[in-house]
Scaffold this motif. Structure first.
Motif, PDB file in Angstrom:
ATOM      1  N   TYR A   1       0.826  -1.213   0.000  1.00 63.61           N
ATOM      2  CA  TYR A   1       0.000   0.000   0.000  1.00 63.61           C
ATOM      3  C   TYR A   1       0.859   1.262   0.000  1.00 63.61           C
ATOM      4  N   ASP A   2       1.819   1.338   0.928  1.00 59.97           N
ATOM      5  CA  ASP A   2       2.608   2.570   1.052  1.00 59.97           C
ATOM      6  C   ASP A   2       3.430   2.849  -0.196  1.00 59.97           C
ATOM      7  N   ASP A   3       3.970   1.819  -0.826  1.00 59.31           N
ATOM      8  CA  ASP A   3       4.736   2.021  -2.062  1.00 59.31           C
ATOM      9  C   ASP A   3       3.827   2.508  -3.192  1.00 59.31           C
ATOM     10  N   CYS A   4       2.643   1.919  -3.288  1.00 56.71           N
ATOM     11  CA  CYS A   4       1.688   2.355  -4.323  1.00 56.71           C
ATOM     12  C   CYS A   4       1.276   3.802  -4.092  1.00 56.71           C
ATOM     13  N   LEU A   5       1.040   4.152  -2.834  1.00 54.88           N
ATOM     14  CA  LEU A   5       0.658   5.523  -2.514  1.00 54.88           C
ATOM     15  C   LEU A   5       1.767   6.502  -2.896  1.00 54.88           C
ATOM     16  N   THR A   6       2.999   6.127  -2.635  1.00 52.94           N
ATOM     17  CA  THR A   6       4.133   6.967  -3.030  1.00 52.94           C
ATOM     18  C   THR A   6       4.156   7.186  -4.541  1.00 52.94           C
ATOM     19  N   ALA A   7       3.980   6.099  -5.293  1.00 52.57           N
ATOM     20  CA  ALA A   7       4.019   6.209  -6.753  1.00 52.57           C
ATOM     21  C   ALA A   7       2.893   7.088  -7.286  1.00 52.57           C
TER      22      ALA A   7
ATOM     23  N   PRO B   1       1.963   0.420  -9.976  1.00 45.92           N
ATOM     24  CA  PRO B   1       1.335   0.276  -8.665  1.00 45.92           C
ATOM     25  C   PRO B   1       0.072  -0.584  -8.798  1.00 45.92           C
ATOM     26  N   TRP B   2       0.070  -1.741  -8.134  1.00 44.09           N
ATOM     27  CA  TRP B   2      -1.060  -2.660  -8.212  1.00 44.09           C
ATOM     28  C   TRP B   2      -2.089  -2.274  -7.146  1.00 44.09           C
ATOM     29  N   LEU B   3      -3.089  -1.513  -7.566  1.00 43.48           N
ATOM     30  CA  LEU B   3      -4.099  -0.995  -6.636  1.00 43.48           C
ATOM     31  C   LEU B   3      -4.856  -2.133  -5.962  1.00 43.48           C
ATOM     32  N   GLY B   4      -5.145  -3.175  -6.726  1.00 40.79           N
ATOM     33  CA  GLY B   4      -5.852  -4.320  -6.168  1.00 40.79           C
ATOM     34  C   GLY B   4      -5.062  -4.990  -5.065  1.00 40.79           C
ATOM     35  N   ALA B   5      -3.732  -4.991  -5.173  1.00 32.05           N
ATOM     36  CA  ALA B   5      -2.881  -5.557  -4.127  1.00 32.05           C
ATOM     37  C   ALA B   5      -2.793  -4.614  -2.937  1.00 32.05           C
ATOM     38  N   ALA B   6      -2.628  -3.322  -3.205  1.00 28.86           N
ATOM     39  CA  ALA B   6      -2.570  -2.333  -2.119  1.00 28.86           C
ATOM     40  C   ALA B   6      -3.819  -2.380  -1.260  1.00 28.86           C
ATOM     41  N   ASN B   7      -4.961  -2.600  -1.900  1.00 26.31           N
ATOM     42  CA  ASN B   7      -6.233  -2.607  -1.174  1.00 26.31           C
ATOM     43  C   ASN B   7      -6.480  -3.887  -0.390  1.00 26.31           C
ATOM     44  N   ARG B   8      -5.555  -4.860  -0.499  1.00 26.86           N
ATOM     45  CA  ARG B   8      -5.612  -6.080   0.330  1.00 26.86           C
ATOM     46  C   ARG B   8      -4.370  -6.192   1.228  1.00 26.86           C
ATOM     47  N   ASP B   9      -3.672  -5.085   1.439  1.00 23.54           N
ATOM     48  CA  ASP B   9      -2.433  -5.111   2.222  1.00 23.54           C
ATOM     49  C   ASP B   9      -2.762  -5.209   3.714  1.00 23.54           C
ATOM     50  N   PRO B  10      -2.343  -6.294   4.391  1.00 24.24           N
ATOM     51  CA  PRO B  10      -2.652  -6.433   5.817  1.00 24.24           C
ATOM     52  C   PRO B  10      -1.975  -5.385   6.697  1.00 24.24           C
TER      53      PRO B  10
ATOM     54  N   LYS C   1      -2.211  -2.340   6.113  1.00 23.31           N
ATOM     55  CA  LYS C   1      -3.105  -1.183   6.060  1.00 23.31           C
ATOM     56  C   LYS C   1      -4.528  -1.539   6.485  1.00 23.31           C
ATOM     57  N   PHE C   2      -4.975  -2.746   6.162  1.00 23.77           N
ATOM     58  CA  PHE C   2      -6.364  -3.145   6.416  1.00 23.77           C
ATOM     59  C   PHE C   2      -6.393  -4.388   7.310  1.00 23.77           C
TER      60      PHE C   2
ATOM     61  N   ASP D   1     -16.249  -6.649   4.545  1.00 25.24           N
ATOM     62  CA  ASP D   1     -16.883  -6.036   5.715  1.00 25.24           C
ATOM     63  C   ASP D   1     -17.478  -4.693   5.331  1.00 25.24           C
ATOM     64  N   ILE D   2     -18.808  -4.640   5.194  1.00 24.22           N
ATOM     65  CA  ILE D   2     -19.460  -3.410   4.718  1.00 24.22           C
ATOM     66  C   ILE D   2     -19.499  -2.317   5.786  1.00 24.22           C
ATOM     67  N   THR D   3     -19.021  -2.620   6.986  1.00 19.47           N
ATOM     68  CA  THR D   3     -18.943  -1.585   8.033  1.00 19.47           C
ATOM     69  C   THR D   3     -17.499  -1.129   8.242  1.00 19.47           C
ATOM     70  N   ARG D   4     -16.587  -1.532   7.386  1.00 23.20           N
ATOM     71  CA  ARG D   4     -15.156  -1.225   7.573  1.00 23.20           C
ATOM     72  C   ARG D   4     -14.927   0.279   7.701  1.00 23.20           C
ATOM     73  N   ASP D   5     -14.215   0.664   8.762  1.00 22.03           N
ATOM     74  CA  ASP D   5     -13.922   2.066   9.017  1.00 22.03           C
ATOM     75  C   ASP D   5     -12.678   2.154   9.912  1.00 22.03           C
ATOM     76  N   PRO D   6     -11.629   2.825   9.437  1.00 22.08           N
ATOM     77  CA  PRO D   6     -11.524   3.563   8.177  1.00 22.08           C
ATOM     78  C   PRO D   6     -11.335   2.622   6.988  1.00 22.08           C
ATOM     79  N   ASN D   7     -11.513   3.177   5.797  1.00 21.43           N
ATOM     80  CA  ASN D   7     -11.367   2.388   4.573  1.00 21.43           C
ATOM     81  C   ASN D   7     -10.734   3.272   3.500  1.00 21.43           C
ATOM     82  N   ARG D   8      -9.462   3.544   3.692  1.00 20.17           N
ATOM     83  CA  ARG D   8      -8.746   4.466   2.786  1.00 20.17           C
ATOM     84  C   ARG D   8      -8.166   3.698   1.596  1.00 20.17           C
TER      85      ARG D   8
END
Length: 401
Positions: free
Chosen positions: A41-47, A312-321, A323-324, A331-338
């Motif tokens: 996630y952090d590397d993708c965000l940097t890119a 940057p693989w967004l799909g991978a960043a969004n499953r990064d443990p 970060k999440f 989980d439809i109540t996930r918060d935060p969900n950046r």
């Protein structure tokens, strides 16, 4: 690439754990370079945020190593070079600010009654059937009708718009045939001619649509050429349609696959915005993007050289443990969900508010009309063999009120 097409999330996990910055030797006929695949996630965000990662590589490469497109795809290439999606400052800043003047929150909110009318019409058509392919009957036609309304395109031309949109978006994928590129280039020629007529009409008789707003911005500020206006309308058609199709279809698929989440949502529709964000994170419509490395960049213990690319693989960043919490749990109540489904930085998706609203309207309307829908057989769904997107080729459902 083949393994990512078939079952991408275990591949992402393996890369993130073992080689989070993966070097892929790459080459054209004129030069060699490295493509760096990022899965943290952090590397993708940097890119996505760092201004050293750019789109317009031709500004940084010697002319003799820049490949020129063939004549058969020159229209597609010239159009894409005008897309604000592939521009860097200052041109990106100029184009985005002008488009944003026309793409206002008021315009988006004013589309909601139209969205609700179209969803009702499509659901009425589905009600007469026992089984439907949700992608073709609902998820695909709704966004193209909304884009047509937004641009001010006559509804009777929506099927043609749908065909143009489909081939243009296919041309953006990683694994593209020469035939697809040629067809997309032909679609650009047809779209430019079609939209140019509408632009000329709006000059004479402005309406309350996006093209009129862009004409007004162009004429008031004098900083938008006609080609830029036309090509950025093409961008909104290509990028804005397919991603929303994926959001709607993926959302219905996930909620049917996770019945407890569906029951939770049906009991409390105030969870709908949160549910849509989780759909975007869990099955991100766009899985990967690219940037050019404009100068040497140190990323952790790896040096990315000027002339390289990052993916940057967004799909991978969004499953990064990292970060999440429990990233593979829906989980439809996930918060935060950046999540990074809409990107980040200066290229954050301009149409994100519209996509979110369409997703919310479409998903709620569907499950209110057909709360007892079920999958049809063991082959009810199949994902497209796409690297770029997470998109369903079909989703066959038994519709039940």
């Amino acid at each position: 690439m083949t393994s990512i097409q078939q079952d991408r999330y275990p591949v992402y996990d393996q890369l993130r754990s073992n080689t989070p910055v993966l070097a892929e030797p790459s080459a054209t006929s004129l030069r060699t370079y490295t493509t760096w695949h990022l899965t943290r996630y952090d590397d993708c965000l940097t890119a996505l945020r760092d201004p050293r990662f750019v789109h317009e590589e031709r500004k940084y490469l010697a002319p003799e190593v820049c490949e020129e497109p063939g004549e058969n795809i020159s229209s597609l290439t010239s159009s894409q070079r005008n897309w604000m999606l592939f521009k860097d400052p200052p041109d990106h800043t100029r184009l985005r600010s002008l488009v944003q003047r026309a793409f206002t929150p008021k315009i988006v909110q004013n589309l909601q009654p139209r969205m609700e009318h179209i969803t009702t019409m499509l659901l009425d058509e589905m009600e007469a059937q026992t089984e439907v392919d949700l992608v073709q009957a609902y998820a695909f036609p709704l966004p193209v009708m909304i884009i047509a309304t937004l641009l001010g395109v006559p509804m009777q031309d929506r099927e043609q718009f749908r065909a143009w949109s489909n081939i243009l978006f296919q041309s953006l994928d990683f694994l593209v045939s020469d035939t697809t590129w040629e067809q997309a280039s032909q679609a650009v020629d047809a779209l430019r001619a079609y939209l140019r007529d509408i632009v000329h009409e709006r000059v004479k008789q402005p309406q309350d649509d996006l093209i009129s707003g862009m004409v007004r911005a162009r004429d008031e500020h004098g900083k938008l050429s006609e080609d830029e206006l036309l090509d950025n309308c093409i961008l909104m058609l290509a990028a804005g349609h397919e991603t929303t199709v994926n959001l709607i279809a993926n959302g219905v698929y996930l909620l049917l696959r996770e019945p407890e989440a569906l029951v939770q949502l049906q009991r409390d529709w105030t969870l709908l915005p949160s549910a849509v964000e989780e759909i975007l994170r869990y099955e991100s419509p766009i899985q990967v993007t690219t940037r050019f490395v404009s100068e040497d960049v140190q990323l952790g213990d790896v040096t990315l050289k000027k002339g390289d690319y990052v993916s940057p693989w967004l799909g991978a960043a969004n499953r990064d443990p990292a970060k999440f919490t429990e990233p593979d749990r829906f989980d439809i109540t996930r918060d935060p969900n950046r999540h990074l489904a809409f990107g980040q930085g200066i290229h954050f998706c301009l149409g994100a508010p519209l996509a979110r609203l369409e997703g919310q309207v479409a998903i709620k309307a569907y499950f209110q009309r057909f709360p007892k829908s079920t999958f049809v057989g063991d082959q009810a769904w199949a994902f497209k063999p796409s690297v770029l997107t997470r998109s369903l080729a079909h989703l066959k459902l038994k519709v039940a009120p």
